[in-house]
Design an enzyme around this catalytic site. Sequence first.
Site, short mmCIF file in Angstrom:
data_model
loop_
_atom_site.label_atom_id
_atom_site.label_comp_id
_atom_site.label_asym_id
_atom_site.label_seq_id
_atom_site.Cartn_x
_atom_site.Cartn_y
_atom_site.Cartn_z
N GLN A 179 5.75 4.16 -3.27
CA GLN A 179 6.51 3.44 -1.97
C GLN A 179 6.28 2.35 -1.76
OE1 GLN A 179 5.16 6.99 0.68
NE2 GLN A 179 4.18 6.63 -1.24
N GLY A 210 -1.07 -6.14 8.79
CA GLY A 210 -1.55 -5.17 9.41
C GLY A 210 -2.63 -5.09 10.42
N ASP A 211 -2.58 -3.64 11.42
CA ASP A 211 -3.49 -3.98 12.04
C ASP A 211 -4.65 -4.34 12.32
OD1 ASP A 211 -4.29 -1.58 10.38
OD2 ASP A 211 -4.08 -0.56 12.47
N ILE A 267 3.95 -0.23 5.57
CA ILE A 267 5.77 0.57 5.65
C ILE A 267 4.88 1.52 6.22
CG2 ILE A 267 5.53 -0.02 3.25
CD1 ILE A 267 3.92 2.32 2.46
N ASP A 268 3.80 1.54 6.90
CA ASP A 268 3.51 3.20 7.64
C ASP A 268 4.42 2.80 9.23
OD1 ASP A 268 1.65 3.44 5.62
OD2 ASP A 268 0.75 2.71 6.92
N HIS A 284 2.31 5.14 -4.64
CA HIS A 284 1.91 3.19 -4.60
C HIS A 284 3.52 2.82 -4.79
CE1 HIS A 284 -1.76 3.40 -3.59
NE2 HIS A 284 -2.11 2.00 -3.11
N GLU A 289 0.31 11.51 4.12
CA GLU A 289 -0.38 11.97 3.32
C GLU A 289 -1.87 12.40 4.55
OE1 GLU A 289 -1.19 7.92 1.66
OE2 GLU A 289 -1.06 6.87 3.57
N GLY A 300 -2.20 -4.21 1.95
CA GLY A 300 -1.45 -3.62 1.17
C GLY A 300 -0.46 -5.00 0.83
#
Length: 364
Positions: free
Chosen positions: A290, A117-118, A141-142, A288, A237, A11
């Site tokens: 965010q 990310g991961d 962003i997480d 989105h 979420e 993302g």
Amino acid sequence: MKKILVLTGGGDCPGLNAVIRGIAKAARTNGNWEVWGSIEAFNGILKDGPEIIKLTRRYTAGIHVKGGTIIKTTNRGNPLEFPTPQPDGSIKLVNRTDELISKIKAQNFDAVINIGGDGSQAISQALFEKGLNIIGVPKTIDNDLSATDLTFGFSTAVQTATESLDRLVSTAESHHRTLIMEVMGRDAGWIALHTAIAGGAEICLIPEIPFKIESVLKRINSRYKKGRGFVNIVIAEGAKPIDGEVMGEKSKDAGDPHIKLAGIANYLRSQLEKRGCQAQIRTTVLGHTQRGGTPIAFDRILATSMGVKAFEMVEAGAFGKMVAYKNNKMASVFIKKAISEYNVVSQDHYLLNTARQLGISFGE
Ligand code: F6P
């Protein structure tokens, strides 16, 4: 001249362009390296007639303020499980890593920097184990990667969510309503927890603390008991009721393994209404918003520093490692270690205590 290939996977996230610019500028300062970008993660290099661009000053000047990624991204380009159409119309997931590595070598790239990310870093590790000179830069962003104290984009997402909550508070107060705002974060409650504290929510529901609908209702009722009340709820979420499951559905995109989380705010509203909640309830799903837009100053600085560090790691030959921000310093960690542990809100985290002391309910 030596050559680095840069790509962004998964993302989008505020700060991706600042990382790219940091790498390109550090390489220019060094003078011995060219920096190239693969369009849409590894898809660019995998294409026949590769879609790669030389990241000259023309492409990178001033991009640190821009949201998104100038070299595009995708969550449908995992080279280990590449979605490949078959003659019968079905999609087969094919391992294209050998082909990918030989294409990277054929283009004379000396190193690869994978910003993601991961999931993206798991790909980096697999490619490193096959002999590719690769460095990871953590993005999400997480904020759910354990090897780094913070990921860029997270603080911008919290800022966006907090500004949205501030706006919703006006309506909650004026109409004496209960407003439920759903934020992202996947299985981690960081965005929700930070936003609830920054915005002064009454209730915060996160994946790490399954909630009881009765407890949420009790808290709402107590706010209305003394006359005209109002309530603001921030819900992640990935939050779930104590006796239920997370809300979402399997991605329809071949090659995207993630459950698309959505719907918990509306579920909570309907459950509260079913139980006779007297307050007028409205829900907002930030989605989105965010992830988009310009990064706040802190994230620009973090992302730029991570880009510079990634370049320095390429120069030092620190392959198989990921950039990390640890104890206010730029550091590096083995990618293998970085992806082995998930960063969620621990029960003894100081922010849970801060929130509880403020009277924020977690619906326990
Ligand atoms: O991991 C970042 C994230 O924005 C999560 O917070 C969210 O669950 C997910 O990505 C959404 O993904 P997509 O853009 O594929 O719907």
